[in-house]
Design an enzyme around this catalytic site. Structure first.
Site, short mmCIF file in Angstrom:
data_model
loop_
_atom_site.label_atom_id
_atom_site.label_comp_id
_atom_site.label_asym_id
_atom_site.label_seq_id
_atom_site.Cartn_x
_atom_site.Cartn_y
_atom_site.Cartn_z
CD GLU A 88 44.31 47.45 37.82
OE1 GLU A 88 45.47 48.38 37.96
OE2 GLU A 88 45.21 46.30 38.12
CB CYS A 101 43.08 37.25 37.49
SG CYS A 101 42.67 38.54 39.23
CB CYS A 108 37.26 46.97 46.62
SG CYS A 108 37.21 45.50 47.54
CB CYS A 112 41.80 44.02 52.50
SG CYS A 112 40.65 42.96 52.20
CB CYS A 115 44.26 45.15 49.20
SG CYS A 115 42.70 45.27 47.62
CB CYS A 329 44.40 43.22 43.30
SG CYS A 329 44.42 41.82 43.96
N1 SAH Z 1 37.44 41.30 47.14
C1 SAH Z 1 38.11 39.25 47.07
C2 SAH Z 1 38.39 39.58 45.66
C3 SAH Z 1 39.56 40.70 45.45
S1 SAH Z 1 41.13 40.38 45.67
C4 SAH Z 1 38.37 38.84 48.24
O1 SAH Z 1 39.21 39.37 49.16
O2 SAH Z 1 38.89 37.84 47.90
C5 SAH Z 1 41.77 38.74 45.54
C6 SAH Z 1 43.71 38.38 46.26
O3 SAH Z 1 44.27 39.50 46.28
C7 SAH Z 1 42.39 38.78 47.41
O4 SAH Z 1 42.85 36.64 48.28
C8 SAH Z 1 43.44 39.78 48.82
O5 SAH Z 1 44.43 39.67 49.84
C9 SAH Z 1 44.62 39.88 48.00
N2 SAH Z 1 45.58 40.65 47.61
C10 SAH Z 1 45.43 41.96 47.60
N3 SAH Z 1 46.36 43.12 47.66
C11 SAH Z 1 47.25 42.04 47.61
C12 SAH Z 1 48.82 42.44 47.48
N4 SAH Z 1 49.14 43.36 47.36
N5 SAH Z 1 49.10 41.21 46.65
C13 SAH Z 1 49.02 40.18 47.38
N6 SAH Z 1 47.82 39.43 47.09
C14 SAH Z 1 46.92 40.37 47.85
#
Ligand code: SAH
Length: 339
Positions: A88, A101, A108, A112, A115, A329
């Site tokens: 996406e 973005c 991934c 996390c 996420c 994301c």
């Molecule tokens: N892997 C990288 C980049 C992709 S995630 C990273 O961790 O930075 C991009 C950002 O979105 C990260 O800060 C992640 O923690 C955050 N993120 C993931 N899921 C989210 C959600 N549901 N709401 C808001 N931010 C989220």
């Protein structure tokens, strides 16, 4: 090789090796990125034999837009890749211009807890061309040029370092899509050796660190990567990065209700980063159906913000885009890929 994944220097080498002038690479780049042709045979100032040779040596296959969802200030694209995988990208309209973005991996592996992208696990790296084409396709769709790029979509860019660096060099090329390095941001969950590597690249790109927790105890729970690279190691590495690059780093902090949004967390965070050349970006959490995490209330986000401010830190609250179009994301892909 796909032509959209080739840096100009490599294309110059390709021509030089065959006894041609490197200037040919510049001509090809202009056709690709200024005129945006989609066939080598449309490159009319390139000799017929070379058009044939190029189309024999390189492919021009494009990823495809499978779905688009939009609201007033954002558009979300689901792309279908040649091997039937999905990624996406989200286009956002700011008062200073358009930003996109982009995704860096299919899924991934960072896992996390909050996420959606991590829930689906990594299938593979994206090739540089698949990242470049996300931008080309969106620009073609909106008939406008994008001014900034954040690598914050699906995937961990530092888990696909080489391809992400090639991608950056291609879009940053003055004869390519020409996005200024200062308008490119890489976001990482904190893969320490790659932060150190980026510091040596002499690129003026922005680095954002997904911190999300001010203690090891909490960060271990939210972000498994912290078990490999602890908070102390990460913070030390960010300090070195700032020293080497002289560039300000962004600290991202997603606000999870009752998890990391207490006053105590705010004070601990402030102490952790005090004196560093960073600014904090508080991110409203996008709730998803598959996760139990909830977003912090507006009041708590403001309160957290105030505490950090009182400590003298630079803080912003991320403007929300696309909450109604599954722009968080991995949400759109997650609907397409059933697990
Ligand atoms: N892997 C990288 C980049 C992709 S995630 C990273 O961790 O930075 C991009 C950002 O979105 C990260 O800060 C992640 O923690 C955050 N993120 C993931 N899921 C989210 C959600 N549901 N709401 C808001 N931010 C989220």
């Amino acid at each position: 090789m796909n032509i959209y994944g080739i840096k100009r220097v490599d294309l110059e080498d390709y021509f030089i090796k065959q006894g041609e002038k490197k200037f040919k690479a510049l001509q090809v780049y202009e056709w690709l990125y200024q005129h945006r042709v989609n066939s080598f045979f449309s490159m009319t100032n390139i000799k017929k034999e070379w058009q044939e040779q190029l189309s024999h040596d390189f492919s021009m296959v494009r990823i495809k837009i499978k779905k688009k969802q939009e609201d007033k200030l954002s558009k979300k694209y689901l792309f279908l890749l040649a091997d039937s995988n999905y990624v996406e990208a989200v286009l956002m309209e700011h008062d200073y211009g358009l930003s996109i973005c982009v995704s860096s991996e299919v899924g991934c592996n960072m896992g996390c807890a909050f996420c959606e992208s991590g829930r689906l696990k990594k299938v593979r790296n994206l090739e540089a061309y698949e990242m470049v084409e996300q931008i080309l396709l969106v620009e073609e769709d909106i008939k406008e040029r994008i001014s900034s790029v954040v690598i914050m979509g699906i995937g961990e860019p530092f888990d696909n370092y080489e391809n992400v660096m090639d991608f950056i060099k291609i879009i940053n090329d003055a004869k390519g899509i020409a996005i200024g390095a200062r308008h490119i941001t890489i976001s990482t969950c904190g893969i320490v050796p790659k932060i150190q590597e980026l510091a040596k690249e002499e690129l003026q790109v922005n680095l954002a660190i997904s911190l999300h927790a001010p203690t090891n105890e909490l960060r271990n729970r939210l972000m498994p990567v912290n078990k490999a690279y602890s908070l102390d190691l990460l913070m030390g590495t960010i300090k070195e990065y700032i020293q080497i690059t002289n560039r300000r780093v962004t600290i991202e902090y997603v606000m999870l209700n009752g998890v990391n949004d207490s006053d105590e967390c705010a004070h601990t965070l402030a102490r952790l980063i005090k004196g560093m050349n960073v600014y904090v970006n508080l991110i409203p959490y996008n709730e998803t159906n598959h996760m139990e995490f909830k977003r912090s209330s507006k009041e708590q986000v403001m309160h957290f913000y105030d505490i950090l401010k009182k400590h003298g830190l630079s803080v912003t609250i991320r403007k929300e885009f696309g909450r109604n179009i599954d722009a968080a994301c991995g949400q759109l892909r997650s609907k397409e890929v059933k697990v």
